[in-house]
Enzyme design. Structure first.
Site, PDB file in Angstrom:
ATOM      1  N   LYS A 282      27.839  99.045  30.329  1.00 55.28           N
ATOM      2  CA  LYS A 282      26.652  99.416  30.733  1.00 55.28           C
ATOM      3  C   LYS A 282      26.455 100.139  32.592  1.00 55.28           C
ATOM      4  O   LYS A 282      27.090  99.724  32.887  1.00 55.28           O
ATOM      5  CB  LYS A 282      25.257  98.365  30.649  1.00 55.28           C
ATOM      6  CG  LYS A 282      25.251  97.593  30.119  1.00 55.28           C
ATOM      7  CD  LYS A 282      24.218  97.111  29.744  1.00 55.28           C
ATOM      8  CE  LYS A 282      23.538  95.813  28.604  1.00 55.28           C
ATOM      9  NZ  LYS A 282      23.423  96.576  27.488  1.00 55.28           N
ATOM     10  N   ARG A 356      24.209  91.252  18.226  1.00 61.69           N
ATOM     11  CA  ARG A 356      24.460  90.936  16.082  1.00 61.69           C
ATOM     12  C   ARG A 356      25.580  90.321  15.393  1.00 61.69           C
ATOM     13  O   ARG A 356      25.877  89.882  14.903  1.00 61.69           O
ATOM     14  CB  ARG A 356      24.593  92.777  15.577  1.00 61.69           C
ATOM     15  CG  ARG A 356      25.545  93.125  16.118  1.00 61.69           C
ATOM     16  CD  ARG A 356      25.246  95.223  15.804  1.00 61.69           C
ATOM     17  NE  ARG A 356      24.661  95.653  16.885  1.00 61.69           N
ATOM     18  CZ  ARG A 356      24.387  96.608  16.511  1.00 61.69           C
ATOM     19  NH1 ARG A 356      24.216  97.312  15.614  1.00 61.69           N
ATOM     20  NH2 ARG A 356      22.972  96.556  17.214  1.00 61.69           N
TER      21      ARG A 356
END
Length: 508
Positions: A282, A356
């Protein structure tokens, strides 16, 4: 937690350090809300005029303090805005009461006892005021010097006791409403505490230990799969996400069962205790709050405990998919292929789409038990925040009626949500030339594509819904209503009410 009492005493005669009344925006200025009659009488019927002189408008969440008039036992009156006054014959909404009570409780930091003289026409209204007051009084001081104790500790302590006027302590409905509010808020605050705990103190192993401790206290069944068990069981998603960290992943199954239950609800929570993005690191400015990426697992954990505390006649099984997503020499690389618990293979194109992957393993495992419904909860995508902002979570499902039911439940409990579609054409964007599926698709509709990815791991014939709570799970701005800065406990109220509806035979 703040103590809660119900009282039929008058706002004028109850001994307290402050009395809270509601005011609203009327057609011709500030008006007092039901519950404030005794206080208004002490001001000679001019309480609204006095408040207007002090600048009050009745706007939602606005707080105005003033010295009490002669005839009131409490030395301070706190007027809190309820927003627009309802039309004649209508009452104030429960969420308006919840937010007003929360604003008042925050403004009463350092107060020992406050009497809440807000509009309480029934047990549900009393519950809303109680929930708002208890949620608004929340503080997180575990990491303050000396346990949060300072010289001015009394002034900074949360409201010690909230007395709900108009509540009938001997009435079964009011008593049950108060007890439910206390249990519910205790568990929301449990979730908040976990979310606010920094990642150096909350990794997958310590999170699992929290679940084990709660299971022992509340008589829950618990099973923890460590990295060895995960490898043996073929949980490639959890292992793939967690392999870059020195803190190995865990899958926790924690369950409330009831002898009279005829339905089973499975809840699955994303529990990334810290998300650096992995190799797909990130950028600066996006890492600082990533301790909150386990908010879904915190919500699931809290809901299971709440179901036990409330004795709900439904089986509620929580699955906590716990991992830390870190970059290292052993981390999963973009382009790697993982074999998931279900046997499907996934090409990892972006290691920051890790939630996910852990959820996929937990959803497949939860499906094996053939529950009546599965709901997963996750701070899954920034795309959902782009779509719905930071106060509303998205709802996707494989059954329109189930999605509608959850949306209605969320709105009923005061949690902002919105039903979202699962456009089948977006699944094509996650086709992989080397695996069954890629973990990301095209840029557009990213939140919906994530839902489609998860749907691939749901067992046949099982109703499923996905709550993307990326926006409301962690509040970075100034507190408002009953919402604190930091972890909010988003989705707990919705999930608990869903469990209650399921117990009543109304799954949707």
């Amino acid at each position: 937690m703040t103590a809660l009492t119900l009282s039929t005493s008058s706002a004028a005669t109850l001994r307290a350090d402050a009395v809270v009344v509601g005011v609203a925006k009327g057609a011709k200025g500030v008006v007092t809300a039901p519950g404030a009659e005794a206080v208004d009488k002490a001001f000679g019927g001019k309480l609204a005029a006095v408040l207007e002189t002090l600048g009050a408008s009745g706007a939602e969440g606005e707080v105005t303090k003033l010295p009490a008039a002669d005839g009131l036992k409490a030395p301070v009156v706190l007027a809190v805005g309820l927003g627009d006054a309802p039309a004649k014959g209508d009452g104030y909404g429960y969420e308006s009461l919840r937010r007003a009570a929360g604003s008042a409780a925050r403004a009463l930091t350092g107060t020992k006892k406050a009497a809440f003289a807000l509009p309480v026409e029934d047990a549900e209204a009393a519950a809303a005021v109680a929930e708002g007051a208890l949620l608004g009084a929340y503080t997180f001081t575990a990491y303050r010097s000396n346990g949060g104790k300072k010289k001015d500790d009394a002034k900074s302590a949360p409201l010690a006791e909230a007395a709900i006027l108009g509540g009938k302590p001997r009435d079964k409905a009011f008593k049950a409403a108060a007890e439910r509010a206390q249990a519910l808020v205790a568990e929301i605050n449990r979730a908040r505490d976990l979310i606010n705990t920094p990642s150096n103190d909350l990794d997958p192993k310590s999170f699992a230990a929290e679940a084990q401790a709660a299971a022992k206290e509340f008589g829950l069944a618990v099973e923890v799969l460590d990295e060895k068990a995960l490898k043996k069981g073929g949980y490639g998603g959890l292992l793939g996400v967690g392999q870059g960290s020195e803190a190995p992943p865990r899958l926790v199954r924690i369950a409330h069962t009831h002898a009279k239950a005829t339905k089973t609800l499975a809840l699955v929570g994303k529990g990334i205790t810290y998300d650096s993005g992995g190799i797909s690191l990130k950028p600066a400015g996006h890492n600082e709050t990533m301790k909150c990426d386990m908010s879904g697992a915190a919500a699931v954990f809290a809901t299971v405990v709440a179901a036990a505390r409330l004795g709900l006649e439904v089986n509620v099984t929580g699955w906590l998919a716990l991992a830390e997503n870190m970059p290292s020499g052993s981390a999963t690389r973009p382009g790697d292929v993982l074999t998931m618990y279900s046997g499907k293979t996934v090409e990892v194109l972006n290691t920051d789409a890790e939630g996910r992957l852990v959820l996929a393993d937990a959803l497949a495992r939860a499906s094996e038990e053939s529950p009546d419904a599965i709901v997963d909860v996750a701070t899954l995508t920034g795309a959902m925040m782009v779509a719905l902002g930071d106060r509303t979570f998205g709802i996707m499902a494989n059954d329109d009626a189930f999605r509608t039911s959850i949306h209605e439940i969320a709105e009923e409990t005061g949690e902002q949500s919105w039903p979202m579609p699962l456009p089948a054409e977006l699944l094509k964007g996650m086709e992989s030339p080397v695996a069954d599926l890629a973990n990301i698709g095209g840029r557009m509709g990213g939140g919906l594509a994530a839902g489609l990815f998860l749907q691939e791991f749901i067992g046949e014939g099982i109703a499923w819904a996905h709550l993307d709570i990326a926006g409301p799970a962690f509040h970075e701005g100034a507190p408002w209503g009953y919402t604190p800065k930091g972890g909010t406990g988003s989705a707990v109220r919705t999930l608990v009410r869903l469990a209650e509806r399921t117990a009543a035979g109304d799954l949707g």
